[in-house]
Structures are given as C-alpha cells and as structure tokens.
Design an enzyme around this catalytic site. Structure first.
Site, short mmCIF file in Angstrom:
data_model
loop_
_atom_site.label_atom_id
_atom_site.label_comp_id
_atom_site.label_asym_id
_atom_site.label_seq_id
_atom_site.Cartn_x
_atom_site.Cartn_y
_atom_site.Cartn_z
N ARG A 163 -5.40 -6.69 -2.19
CA ARG A 163 -3.79 -6.58 -2.18
C ARG A 163 -3.55 -7.50 -1.38
O ARG A 163 -3.63 -8.06 -0.48
CB ARG A 163 -3.13 -5.22 -2.38
CG ARG A 163 -3.94 -4.00 -2.80
CD ARG A 163 -3.71 -2.85 -2.61
NE ARG A 163 -4.00 -2.17 -3.56
CZ ARG A 163 -4.72 -1.29 -3.03
NH1 ARG A 163 -5.92 -1.01 -2.55
NH2 ARG A 163 -5.88 -0.53 -4.31
N LYS A 190 -2.66 0.87 0.77
CA LYS A 190 -1.46 1.43 -0.23
C LYS A 190 -2.77 2.64 -0.12
O LYS A 190 -2.07 3.76 -0.19
CB LYS A 190 -1.73 0.60 -1.76
CG LYS A 190 -1.17 0.93 -2.56
CD LYS A 190 -0.69 0.76 -3.72
CE LYS A 190 -0.23 1.80 -4.90
NZ LYS A 190 0.00 1.01 -5.66
N HIS A 280 -0.83 -9.71 -7.45
CA HIS A 280 -1.72 -9.41 -8.15
C HIS A 280 -2.69 -10.20 -8.97
O HIS A 280 -3.95 -9.70 -8.89
CB HIS A 280 -0.79 -8.01 -8.63
CG HIS A 280 -1.86 -6.76 -8.97
ND1 HIS A 280 -2.42 -6.21 -8.19
CD2 HIS A 280 -2.70 -6.66 -10.15
CE1 HIS A 280 -3.16 -4.94 -8.52
NE2 HIS A 280 -3.78 -5.89 -10.03
N ARG A 283 -6.08 -10.42 -7.23
CA ARG A 283 -7.19 -9.00 -6.92
C ARG A 283 -7.56 -9.08 -9.00
O ARG A 283 -8.68 -8.72 -8.45
CB ARG A 283 -5.76 -8.20 -6.66
CG ARG A 283 -6.98 -6.60 -6.61
CD ARG A 283 -5.85 -5.62 -5.75
NE ARG A 283 -6.49 -4.54 -6.09
CZ ARG A 283 -7.41 -3.50 -5.17
NH1 ARG A 283 -8.16 -4.34 -3.87
NH2 ARG A 283 -7.87 -1.92 -5.59
N HIS A 306 -11.47 0.26 -5.32
CA HIS A 306 -10.85 1.41 -6.16
C HIS A 306 -11.85 2.66 -6.33
O HIS A 306 -13.02 2.75 -5.98
CB HIS A 306 -11.18 0.68 -7.85
CG HIS A 306 -9.92 -0.15 -7.47
ND1 HIS A 306 -9.81 -1.26 -8.22
CD2 HIS A 306 -8.77 0.39 -8.71
CE1 HIS A 306 -9.35 -2.02 -8.46
NE2 HIS A 306 -7.74 -1.16 -8.79
N TYR A 315 -9.78 -3.54 -16.40
CA TYR A 315 -10.58 -5.27 -16.72
C TYR A 315 -11.36 -5.40 -16.67
O TYR A 315 -11.30 -6.83 -17.74
CB TYR A 315 -10.87 -5.21 -15.00
CG TYR A 315 -9.77 -5.30 -13.40
CD1 TYR A 315 -8.06 -5.30 -14.30
CD2 TYR A 315 -8.97 -4.29 -12.57
CE1 TYR A 315 -6.95 -5.64 -12.71
CE2 TYR A 315 -8.14 -4.30 -11.51
CZ TYR A 315 -7.32 -4.49 -11.84
OH TYR A 315 -6.36 -4.48 -11.34
#
Length: 332
Positions: A163, A190, A280, A283, A306, A315
């Site tokens: 990030r 985050k 972003h 990423r 994740h 993705y």
C-alpha cells in the site's frame, strides 16, 4: 467525562483517576491511525461549517440534518466511499461525547440506501500497473538521483505489493539484506493498526535494470541514506531533502500522495491515461501480473498480506478475462 464514585476519595486518588482517564483518552486516540484521525477531523469540520451556515445543530445532530447533509454531498458529486467516511466521522463525534449516533436512525439509513442505489456501490478501481507497463516506466525515468529514487519506489512498491502508506513509511532499519534479496518489515498497516508487523520478501530480479533489490541498494548508496526514511524528496538540484526538512520540524518521509503522483506521471509518460492509475496500481499490478503468470492464490496472498480471498479473486478474474474465454470457442 464525568465519573461516578461510590465513596469519598482523597485528592491524591482523584488526581490519579484524572491521570488514568487522560491516559485512556490518549490510547483511544492512538487506536486510530494518523490518516484516519486527519480525515475524521476534516470531515467533522466540514459538517459543522455546513450546519452553522444552515442553522442546524451539529452536536447533537438531528437525523433530518444529517440526511440533508448526505444529500448535499451526493449532489456535489461525492463518491459513495467518501460519503460513507463522512457518516463515520459524524457518528464518531457523537459517540466520543457519549451521545447516540444519528447515523443509526431509520431516517438516515433510508437516505443512505437511496444514495447508494442511485450512485451504485461498485468500487471504482484504478487500473493495475502490469509487468510490461513497469518495465517501460523505469526505462523513461531520468538518469539522475530523482529518477533513481522513482525507479526504486516503483519497483519496490510493485514487487512488495505495498500500500502506498506502507511504502512511504519504510525506514532503513526495516530492511534486512539476505542471500535471496531483501526482507522488509512492515511495522504497521491499514489492517494491522496494533503494530504486530509482517515481513515481506523482495527477491532479486532476473533483469538488472528492473531488479528492485539492486535498484533500492543503488538509491540508498547514491542518496547517502544510512538510517531513517528510505524514500525522500529530491529537489531540482539533486539534493536529498533530509536536513532542511528536519530543521523545519517536518517528517522526512514522502507523503502517500507523492506515490500516487509518481505513478500517474510515469503512466502518462508511457502513453497510459494518468487518471486511470494511482498509488494502489502498484499493489494491484503485482497481484494481477502474478495471477496472469499462474501464481497460486496462497502465493499472492502471502505477498499482499490479504487476510481474505475476495479481493485476490477479483485480481485473478481480471487477469483471466481473455484466458480460456468462452467467446473464443464460437468462431467469431
């Protein structure tokens, strides 16, 4: 905040309670990362200014006032995600004062549902920077110190699937050279506001010109950075702005907005629409490129950090749009 005591206490005990209360409030402030605190403060100031202009009470705020404010934001063209953040800010301000949140009222919920229905709730995802894009981007970077920094930032941000906030927060102390590459410790992110941290491996690249490890090492060497922030500003004269920034009492790290500007700049430089790309994109680009190359779900999640599969599956679906596509079987 008033505290009900069940017995008479001495001045010393009362003072201790006040100190503990102050400490508790500080822990509560620390429970929200700086960027969230800043966003909440800005949103709350916008709401109170709007209330003052129209004669509404901001605290406590009536459901009608909050609903009208949400309508105001929607009519201004604000995105669903932005309006949701304003709602969270209003709710937090009320709860912080021990007041019920007007967001919980059926009137506000109904207004919010209507806004979401009108605008649609699908997130507007920025396009991913794919491997072929990244190779061209680093090729057009200028042959100077700023260009070297940009190449290192792009390559490390992509390879680590970081990030933008994680990328700019890196310090030299977070880097560990290994035989396979560089192990980077992410102190806080985050999804890790408690600061447990996680380690990300950045392997050597097969091509020297796009190797994130070699490029990062060269940047630190040329910029004479031995400690502190990894990515820093470089002025037009090629000076790394450490001393000046520290003297002004500012953070020596780049801002996360700078990452977005760098990505947009180089995307435009290779002929891509800059408005479709942001921080972003690095990423999502690693995840998408890895999926196209056949990387497993576990491998991608291990790099991106994740915790759930939903976003990674998105993705993968994007990467496989033209792989085994049903339309190729119908003979068009």
């Amino acid at each position: 905040m008033a505290i009900q005591l069940h017995r008479t206490v001495t001045v010393e005990v009362s003072t201790e309670i006040e100190q503990l209360t102050a400490g508790t409030e500080e822990f509560q402030r620390q429970s929200r990362i700086a960027s969230t605190q800043k966003a909440y403060k800005s949103d709350w100031e916008a709401f109170t200014t709007w209330c003052d202009r129209l004669g509404y009470s901001a605290l406590p705020a009536a459901p009608q006032a909050v609903s009208n404010y949400l309508t105001h934001l929607s009519q201004q063209g604000r995105r669903v995600s932005t309006i949701a953040r304003h709602m969270a800010s209003i709710s937090f301000a009320h709860r912080a004062k021990g007041l019920p949140s007007p967001i919980e009222s059926e009137y506000v919920r109904s207004t919010w549902k209507g806004i979401r229905h009108q605008q649609g709730v699908a997130a507007k995802q920025k396009a991913p920077i794919l491997t072929e894009h990244l190779r061209r981007m680093v090729q057009v970077a200028p042959d100077n110190l700023r260009g070297l920094r940009d190449r290192a930032l792009l390559l490390v941000g992509f390879a680590g699937a970081f990030r933008r906030s994680e990328l700019v927060a890196l310090d030299v102390e977070d880097l560990e050279m290994t035989q396979e590459g560089i192990t980077i410790t992410i102190r806080r992110s985050k999804t890790d506001q408690e600061g447990y941290g996680r380690k990300v491996g950045i392997p050597y690249g097969s091509r020297p010109e796009t190797c994130p490890v070699r490029t990062l090492q060269e940047w630190l060497k040329q910029a004479d950075i031995a400690s502190g922030a990894v990515f820093r500003r470089v002025d037009k004269a090629g000076r790394v702005g450490v001393v000046v920034i520290k003297k002004e009492g500012k953070d020596e790290h780049l801002s996360d907005r700078t990452v977005a500007r760098i990505v947009k700049h180089y995307a435009e430089a290779i002929g891509l629409p800059s408005e479709s790309y942001a921080g972003h994109s690095l990423r999502s680009g690693l995840a998408t490129s890895a999926a196209k190359a056949g990387a497993s779900m576990h491998s991608i999640m291990n790099q991106t950090g994740h915790k759930g599969e939903a976003m990674v599956r998105r993705y993968i679906r994007y990467a496989s749009l033209y792989h085994d596509n049903a339309a190729t079987y119908v003979g068009l």
